[in-house]
Motif scaffolding. Structure first.
Motif, PDB file in Angstrom:
ATOM      1  N   GLY A   1       0.827  -1.197   0.000  1.00 45.18           N
ATOM      2  CA  GLY A   1       0.000   0.000   0.000  1.00 45.18           C
ATOM      3  C   GLY A   1       0.867   1.254   0.000  1.00 45.18           C
ATOM      4  O   GLY A   1       0.456   2.313  -0.491  1.00 45.18           O
TER       5      GLY A   1
ATOM      6  N   TYR B   1       3.164   8.560   6.446  1.00 47.96           N
ATOM      7  CA  TYR B   1       2.502   9.542   5.560  1.00 47.96           C
ATOM      8  C   TYR B   1       3.394  10.786   5.435  1.00 47.96           C
ATOM      9  O   TYR B   1       3.548  11.358   4.369  1.00 47.96           O
TER      10      TYR B   1
ATOM     11  N   ALA C   1      -5.529  -0.676   4.346  1.00 43.27           N
ATOM     12  CA  ALA C   1      -4.514  -1.677   4.698  1.00 43.27           C
ATOM     13  C   ALA C   1      -5.021  -2.738   5.687  1.00 43.27           C
ATOM     14  O   ALA C   1      -4.620  -3.887   5.626  1.00 43.27           O
TER      15      ALA C   1
ATOM     16  N   SER D   1      -3.554  -3.434  -0.362  1.00 43.80           N
ATOM     17  CA  SER D   1      -2.317  -4.056   0.106  1.00 43.80           C
ATOM     18  C   SER D   1      -2.535  -5.523   0.463  1.00 43.80           C
ATOM     19  O   SER D   1      -3.529  -5.875   1.107  1.00 43.80           O
TER      20      SER D   1
HETATM   21  C1  LIG Z   1      -2.044   2.863   7.748  1.00 43.69           C
HETATM   22  C2  LIG Z   1      -1.167   2.069   6.866  1.00 43.69           C
HETATM   23  N1  LIG Z   1      -1.248   2.270   5.558  1.00 43.69           N
HETATM   24  C3  LIG Z   1      -0.487   1.593   4.696  1.00 43.69           C
HETATM   25  C4  LIG Z   1       0.419   0.664   5.141  1.00 43.69           C
HETATM   26  C5  LIG Z   1       1.243   0.031   4.077  1.00 43.69           C
HETATM   27  O1  LIG Z   1       1.752  -1.189   4.259  1.00 43.69           O
HETATM   28  P1  LIG Z   1       2.376  -1.958   3.038  1.00 43.69           P
HETATM   29  O2  LIG Z   1       3.183  -1.013   2.257  1.00 43.69           O
HETATM   30  O3  LIG Z   1       3.162  -3.053   3.654  1.00 43.69           O
HETATM   31  O4  LIG Z   1       1.204  -2.482   2.264  1.00 43.69           O
HETATM   32  C6  LIG Z   1       0.570   0.426   6.503  1.00 43.69           C
HETATM   33  C7  LIG Z   1       1.561  -0.525   7.042  1.00 43.69           C
HETATM   34  O5  LIG Z   1       1.867  -0.620   8.166  1.00 43.69           O
HETATM   35  C8  LIG Z   1      -0.254   1.143   7.394  1.00 43.69           C
HETATM   36  O6  LIG Z   1      -0.174   0.980   8.714  1.00 43.69           O
END
Ligand SMILES: Cc1ncc(COP(=O)(O)O)c(C=O)c1O
Length: 405
Positions: free
Chosen positions: A106, A134, A220, A250
């Motif tokens: 993600g 972020y 996610a 994700s």
């Molecule tokens: C809020 C949130 N968004 C996105 C992600 C993205 O994770 P990934 O890049 O492993 O899919 C995470 C991972 O911890 C998350 O906590």
């Protein structure tokens, strides 16, 4: 003399959460009894990483040539189709106008959203509690991050706060990119109700009339919520004419394969020309950022999503894992209520955030006791995903002083 450009000097090399996790693991290895509620991966009650057996099997069965070959720049078409089908199984109007590009988790989807839907120097808008990366993603992309107060009266999602902040941002930068992480928001654990969503959608729709507003749904943790997430995605159909809708999809949590780096950015655009233009821009970003994503990972996840036997068995296993997590959530809620902790409604997901006056001070005090949580300014984040049910009473005991007298 440093050869690093000025803006990149002094950047923290290690993610603070990973550093805390390392200290907790080192102390445990030295024989101390540790409760480690820092890292966002689901562990079983014995403290081992929980891996869905069917997902592991599918990964092992990917032929060598699939691992070795490049994937198409925007991702394997079968994977993209399977991801869209999965996400929009019960939202046909979104499915019909979707286009996607494969991303490393993600995180890659968030990156592409920032790069393609905000001008350099402009700000993402998100909730006052947000996942730390972020900000990192914004920094890396030479964008900024602005927030609105997440909770209003009675700890309800503050749609009026979003309204004010979005209005101000549109006045200033003439466009907006809003990141909303729901259900099972990281770090608070909050999942919005349909009523709260209705208020949020009213706000987005209103501002979408006056400027280009892009809304990114970070889903996610969607597979670990207390309510059916896919069944509720139809609520976004009303935004299609007013806002640009994006989803950060994700496989990290859904298939317990965090390191496989499989994900996708999915955009919904009813106009075919605009959809094609978005697809081209996303593909261009792939080429210019990571070229293409791991083909073997996409192949494994495609099978998990489309093979009827594998898909049924991985869903069954995930339900078991979700039950394990929901038992922890119930235990936490029961103990935390007795301890009078202050935290938002918590019904499922990997994390919860407990409010206090001084997060770093409380987290340091707890660390002395062998209980690790992640400090925020006026709160601490508790990753229940890593805490055995039997350790929850000790965890809440350590948190108890955070309650106001
Ligand atoms: C809020 C949130 N968004 C996105 C992600 C993205 O994770 P990934 O890049 O492993 O899919 C995470 C991972 O911890 C998350 O906590």
């Amino acid at each position: 003399m440093s050869h690093l450009i000025a803006a990149h000097q002094g950047r923290p090399g290690d993610d603070p959460i990973f550093a805390l996790n390392k200290e907790a693991s080192d102390r445990r290895a030295r024989g101390e009894k540790i409760v480690n509620a820092t890292v966002g991966a689901l562990l079983d009650d014995a403290g081992k990483l929980a891996v869905l057996p069917t997902a592991a099997r599918a990964v092992h069965e990917v032929p060598a040539a699939e691992w070795a070959a490049y994937a198409p720049i925007s991702g394997l078409p079968d994977f993209l189709r399977a991801a869209e089908d999965d996400l929009f199984a019960r939202a046909p109007a979104l499915r019909e106008c979707a286009t996607a590009a494969a991303t490393p988790g993600g995180s890659g989807a968030l990156h592409h959203a920032i790069k393609n839907f905000l001008e350099p120097g402009q700000s993402i808008l998100t909730t006052s509690f947000y996942w730390g990366p972020y900000q990192t993603l914004a920094d890396e992309a030479e964008r900024k991050l602005a927030t609105f107060e997440m909770f209003g009266d009675e700890l309800r999602f503050d749609a009026a706060g979003l309204d004010r902040a979005l209005g101000a941002q549109i006045a200033e930068q003439k466009r907006a990119l809003v990141f909303l992480n729901d259900p099972c928001h990281n770090p608070t654990g909050y999942s919005m109700t349909e009523d709260e969503w209705a208020d949020v959608l009213d706000v987005l729709e209103k501002h979408g009339k006056s400027a280009p507003v892009t809304v990114l749904l970070d889903v996610a943790y969607a597979d670990y919520g207390a309510r059916d997430f896919r069944g509720s995605l139809g609520r976004f159909e009303r935004l299609l004419e007013r806002c640009q809708l994006l989803f950060a999809y994700s496989a990290s949590k859904s298939f317990t394969h965090y390191g496989l780096r499989v994900g996708a950015i999915v955009a919904c655009a009813p106009d075919a020309k605009e959809r094609a233009s978005i697809a081209a821009a996303l593909g261009y970003s792939c080429r210019g950022t990571w070229s293409n994503c791991v083909r073997g990972g996409q192949a494994a996840v495609t099978r998990l999503l489309t093979d009827p036997e594998l898909s049924a068995s991985v869903k069954r296993e995930r339900e078991e894992l979700k039950s394990l997590l929901l038992r922890r959530v119930a235990a936490f809620n029961a103990h935390a209520k007795d301890a009078k902790l202050r935290y938002p409604r918590y019904e499922g997901g990997f994390f919860v955030t407990v409010f206090c006056d001084d997060g770093p001070k409380e987290a340091a005090r707890m660390r002395e006791m062998g209980v690790f949580v992640v400090p925020q300014k006026k709160a601490v984040r508790v990753a229940l995903c890593g805490v055995a049910e039997a350790d929850i009473p000790r965890l809440v005991e350590a948190l108890a002083p955070l309650a106001k007298p």
